[in-house]
Design a protein around this motif. Structure first.
Motif, short mmCIF file in Angstrom:
data_model
loop_
_atom_site.label_atom_id
_atom_site.label_comp_id
_atom_site.label_asym_id
_atom_site.label_seq_id
_atom_site.Cartn_x
_atom_site.Cartn_y
_atom_site.Cartn_z
N ALA A 194 -38.53 -53.75 -58.80
CA ALA A 194 -37.53 -53.57 -59.86
C ALA A 194 -37.24 -52.08 -60.04
CB ALA A 194 -38.04 -54.16 -61.17
N ASP A 195 -38.20 -51.22 -59.69
CA ASP A 195 -38.00 -49.77 -59.78
C ASP A 195 -38.57 -49.12 -58.52
OD1 ASP A 195 -37.47 -47.19 -60.64
OD2 ASP A 195 -39.29 -47.07 -61.89
N GLY A 196 -38.11 -49.57 -57.39
CA GLY A 196 -38.51 -48.94 -56.13
C GLY A 196 -40.02 -48.93 -55.89
N GLY A 197 -40.75 -49.87 -56.46
CA GLY A 197 -42.19 -49.93 -56.23
C GLY A 197 -43.01 -49.27 -57.34
N TYR A 198 -42.33 -48.60 -58.30
CA TYR A 198 -43.04 -48.06 -59.47
C TYR A 198 -43.27 -49.17 -60.50
CZ TYR A 198 -42.92 -43.34 -57.66
OH TYR A 198 -43.13 -42.24 -56.89
N ASP A 199 -43.19 -50.38 -60.03
CA ASP A 199 -43.51 -51.57 -60.83
C ASP A 199 -44.52 -52.33 -59.98
OD1 ASP A 199 -41.23 -51.74 -59.01
OD2 ASP A 199 -40.88 -53.79 -59.71
N VAL A 200 -45.81 -52.04 -60.22
CA VAL A 200 -46.85 -52.52 -59.31
C VAL A 200 -47.43 -53.84 -59.80
CG1 VAL A 200 -49.06 -51.95 -58.22
CG2 VAL A 200 -47.42 -50.12 -58.74
N ALA A 201 -47.42 -54.84 -58.92
CA ALA A 201 -47.96 -56.15 -59.27
C ALA A 201 -49.42 -56.28 -58.87
CB ALA A 201 -47.13 -57.25 -58.62
N ASP A 202 -49.84 -55.51 -57.85
CA ASP A 202 -51.23 -55.54 -57.42
C ASP A 202 -51.55 -54.19 -56.78
OD1 ASP A 202 -53.68 -55.81 -56.23
OD2 ASP A 202 -53.28 -57.80 -55.40
N TYR A 203 -52.43 -53.44 -57.44
CA TYR A 203 -52.69 -52.06 -57.03
C TYR A 203 -53.56 -51.93 -55.78
CZ TYR A 203 -50.77 -50.68 -61.56
OH TYR A 203 -49.92 -50.47 -62.62
N ARG A 204 -54.11 -53.06 -55.36
CA ARG A 204 -55.01 -52.99 -54.20
C ARG A 204 -54.43 -53.69 -52.97
NH1 ARG A 204 -57.73 -54.15 -58.70
NH2 ARG A 204 -59.43 -52.81 -59.42
N THR A 205 -53.18 -54.06 -53.06
CA THR A 205 -52.54 -54.78 -51.96
C THR A 205 -51.30 -54.02 -51.52
OG1 THR A 205 -53.25 -56.84 -52.94
CG2 THR A 205 -51.52 -57.00 -51.30
N VAL A 206 -51.05 -53.99 -50.20
CA VAL A 206 -49.83 -53.36 -49.68
C VAL A 206 -48.73 -54.43 -49.68
CG1 VAL A 206 -48.77 -52.31 -47.63
CG2 VAL A 206 -51.14 -51.73 -48.28
N ASP A 207 -47.56 -54.08 -50.16
CA ASP A 207 -46.46 -55.05 -50.16
C ASP A 207 -46.09 -55.37 -48.72
OD1 ASP A 207 -44.23 -56.02 -52.41
OD2 ASP A 207 -43.54 -56.06 -50.32
N PRO A 208 -45.86 -56.64 -48.38
CA PRO A 208 -45.48 -56.99 -47.00
C PRO A 208 -44.24 -56.24 -46.52
CG PRO A 208 -45.72 -58.98 -48.37
CD PRO A 208 -46.02 -57.82 -49.25
N LEU A 209 -43.39 -55.79 -47.43
CA LEU A 209 -42.24 -54.97 -47.02
C LEU A 209 -42.69 -53.72 -46.29
CD1 LEU A 209 -39.69 -54.31 -49.91
CD2 LEU A 209 -39.25 -55.47 -47.75
N PHE A 210 -43.84 -53.20 -46.68
CA PHE A 210 -44.29 -51.90 -46.18
C PHE A 210 -45.40 -51.99 -45.14
CE2 PHE A 210 -42.93 -50.93 -50.67
CZ PHE A 210 -41.73 -50.34 -50.31
N GLY A 211 -46.04 -53.17 -45.03
CA GLY A 211 -47.13 -53.31 -44.06
C GLY A 211 -48.29 -54.07 -44.69
N ASP A 212 -49.49 -53.68 -44.33
CA ASP A 212 -50.66 -54.31 -44.94
C ASP A 212 -51.76 -53.25 -45.05
OD1 ASP A 212 -51.72 -54.02 -42.39
OD2 ASP A 212 -51.39 -56.11 -41.85
N PRO A 236 -37.60 -53.05 -68.45
CA PRO A 236 -38.33 -54.20 -69.04
C PRO A 236 -39.31 -54.82 -68.04
CG PRO A 236 -35.98 -54.38 -69.51
CD PRO A 236 -36.14 -53.20 -68.59
N ALA A 237 -39.08 -54.61 -66.75
CA ALA A 237 -40.01 -55.13 -65.73
C ALA A 237 -41.22 -54.22 -65.56
CB ALA A 237 -39.28 -55.28 -64.40
N GLN A 238 -41.36 -53.20 -66.41
CA GLN A 238 -42.49 -52.25 -66.35
C GLN A 238 -43.16 -52.11 -67.72
OE1 GLN A 238 -39.60 -49.37 -64.76
NE2 GLN A 238 -41.10 -48.84 -63.19
N PRO A 239 -43.88 -53.17 -68.17
CA PRO A 239 -44.55 -53.08 -69.48
C PRO A 239 -45.62 -52.00 -69.51
CG PRO A 239 -45.28 -55.03 -68.25
CD PRO A 239 -44.14 -54.45 -67.48
N ASP A 240 -45.64 -51.21 -70.60
CA ASP A 240 -46.64 -50.14 -70.73
C ASP A 240 -48.02 -50.71 -71.03
OD1 ASP A 240 -44.20 -48.60 -70.87
OD2 ASP A 240 -45.43 -46.98 -71.70
N LEU A 241 -49.00 -50.18 -70.33
CA LEU A 241 -50.39 -50.56 -70.59
C LEU A 241 -50.90 -49.87 -71.84
CD1 LEU A 241 -51.76 -50.36 -66.95
CD2 LEU A 241 -51.82 -52.41 -68.40
N ASN A 242 -51.87 -50.51 -72.48
CA ASN A 242 -52.51 -49.93 -73.67
C ASN A 242 -53.79 -49.21 -73.24
OD1 ASN A 242 -53.78 -49.31 -76.02
ND2 ASN A 242 -54.24 -51.44 -76.58
#
Ligand code: NOJ
Ligand code: CA
Length: 545
Positions: free
Chosen positions: A59-77, A165-171
């Motif tokens: 949603a923001d060029g990858g600055y919206d991280v769904a899993d910090y320990r996984t490489v997105d398949p778009l980019f590799g593994d 909105p796709a980037q909720p702030d952590l507490n």
């Protein structure tokens, strides 16, 4: 690899999805970075910073991280990421990865859980959920991308997102959040990365009680005034904890703050000796093209870090700001100033950042068709701000037409004129931007490690009027001088010594007839040289000999 490498390092920013595409889908990837490590080693940089390549809905060029320990398949593994780190190290290049701790993706499992768990739950306490005020959002905070910083969910509560909105702030007052990021740091450090660029490093702590900002157009105030959600004192405790983790690994692992703060002094707080190592100097980016403007920001930057034993950084461009060729006027003028800016920047004491494509002299692409724009800023601003896609157009590597050796058809269209900007076209051209960067980065390695001292340039226009206010000159050590003529006229200077490198061909830096051999030194007499408009040069020797 010696100690304190980062104090003088040249760090190259790879915006992964626009760098090089190895599998032909038109999106840059880690394989593409591996393929081009030769370009980076040959350029002469010391390290590479990779923008986020983690699992992400983009949603923001990858600055919206769904899993910090996984490489997105778009980019590799992950195996590809590990191979990249290893191969970079084999070439003597260090690798920094991007850490995005201020917010997750709305598809991160924590946020999905928070939505399901409902008000008052422990899952919601990892983010900032609040009830609304008078039927509207809980306070007046605005998203940096436009619109309110709050979005309402089905049960009526609102959650905070300083960006999309796709980037909720952590507490970050929640210990679970802190523990999770300690672990993410270790995960990547264990894979050999040399450090982290910390996204929105000024944002993780919000003022207690989330008070109103009391003003509008808040995004435009990032570097000018205090806001209740940025640059709060509490962020520094986080960096002190991270520094301990970084220091527990061998080999000088570093942290770099992306912090938009009101002054150089506030920025210096992020690089105190028990916090991060560097912070991007956005005040330098904001300097307008003038001797006074640059001198002021250089002085303020150096003064601010002098008390904290950290190097200053010097940044001209990145993936969030208009490319500097265009900022400095565009066209031939912009290119010429960008060449001068490169020599000025690389002559300064500290660490320098190079944004991919600036070594090719790429301008901003200002005429992307509306339908290809992907930056959330475009939508969030109600189509009033075209956003940052124009500095993210995939790089031209070779050949005469798009995609210029990038890979598959580039995800943002490249201008046909970029045929003249390819790395291939520039490699053997002595007058190219690429050649200038290669020479400067090499020579820079041998510059004196000392600080900078300003010199009286003794500049005059051809008609004899003083022009010092349009020229900067500084020395480092006993035998190095850098001069920059910001004006649009040629000026003459007392010869600062032997020309080592000019931003324009050597033949343009000419001795003034009749002054050669008259002896060096005294302001106003002795040999003088003409330096062309909008140029910079490195000399062996001082202006005053
Ligand atoms: C700064 C990043 O550089 C930018 O690209 C991103 O949109 C924001 N932080 C939010 O993560
Ligand atoms: Ca690809």
């Amino acid at each position: 690899m010696g100690n304190d490498w980062w104090r003088t390092a040249a760090i190259y920013q790879v915006y992964v999805r626009s760098f090089a595409d190895s599998n032909g889908d038109g999106i840059g990837d880690l394989g593409g970075v591996r393929d081009k490590l030769g370009h980076l080693a040959d350029l002469g940089v010391d390290a590479v910073w990779l923008t986020p390549f983690y699992a992400s809905p983009m949603a923001d060029g990858g600055y919206d991280v769904a899993d910090y320990r996984t490489v997105d398949p778009l980019f590799g593994d992950l195996t590809e990421a590990e191979a990249l780190v290893r191969e970079a190290h084999e070439r003597g290049l260090r690798v920094l990865v991007d850490l995005v701790p201020n917010h997750t993706s709305s598809r991160h499992e924590w946020f999905v859980e928070a939505l399901e768990a409902g008000p008052g739950s422990a899952a919601r306490a990892r983010y900032h959920f609040r009830d609304g005020r008078d039927g509207g959002p809980p306070n007046d905070w605005e998203s940096v991308f436009g619109g309110p910083a709050w979005t309402q969910v089905a049960d009526g509560q609102w959650y905070l997102h300083l960006f999309d909105p796709a980037q909720p702030d952590l507490n970050w007052d929640n210990p679970e959040v802190r523990a999770e990021f300690d672990d993410i740091l270790r995960f990547w450090l264990d894979r050999g990365v040399d450090g982290f660029r910390v996204d929105v490093a000024h944002g993780m702590i919000k003022a207690h009680g989330l008070p109103d900002a009391g003003c509008t157009d808040q995004a435009s105030l990032l570097t000018t005034r205090e806001l209740p959600y940025f640059d709060q004192d509490g962020v520094h405790e986080i960096y002190r904890a991270w520094r301990k983790i970084l220091d527990s690994y061998p080999g000088e692992r570093i942290g770099v703050a992306e912090a938009w703060v009101p002054s150089a002094d506030r920025l210096a707080r992020y690089v105190r000796s028990d916090e991060l190592h560097q912070a991007f100097n956005f005040h330098y980016v904001e300097a307008t093209w003038s001797a006074a403007g640059f001198r002021e920001v250089i002085d303020a930057s150096l003064a601010a870090v002098s008390g904290v034993d950290a190097p200053s950084t010097w940044v001209l461009s990145n993936h969030d700001i208009q490319r500097h060729v265009t900022r400095y006027g565009g066209g031939e003028l912009g290119l010429r100033r960008a060449r001068a800016a490169a020599l000025l920047t690389m002559a300064l004491p500290g660490s320098v950042y190079v944004y991919q494509g600036e070594e090719l002299g790429l301008p901003e692409v200002t005429d992307l068709p509306d339908e290809v724009l992907t930056d959330p800023v475009w939508e969030r601003s109600g189509h009033t701000d075209r956003g940052r896609d124009g500095c993210r157009v995939p790089l031209p590597w070779s050949g005469g037409e798009p995609p210029f050796g990038f890979g598959g058809p580039a995800w943002l269209p490249q201008p046909a004129e970029w045929a003249a900007y390819t790395a291939e076209a520039q490699r053997d051209d002595p007058g190219s931007m690429l050649t200038l960067y290669r020479r400067a980065l090499r020579l820079r390695r041998d510059l004196p490690r000392t600080g900078l001292r300003w010199l009286e340039p003794g500049a005059r226009t051809p008609s004899g009027t003083d022009a010092d206010e349009q020229v900067l000159a500084f020395g480092r050590g006993a035998d190095f001088t850098c001069t920059v003529n910001f004006s649009s006229e040629p000026v003459t200077l007392p010869a600062p010594g032997r020309l080592i490198l000019g931003s324009l061909p050597e033949s343009e830096f000419t001795a003034v007839p009749g002054t050669a051999g008259a002896g060096h030194g005294t302001h106003g007499d002795g040999e003088r040289v003409t330096v062309p408009p909008n140029s910079a040069a490195w000399w062996s020797g001082d202006v005053h000999g």
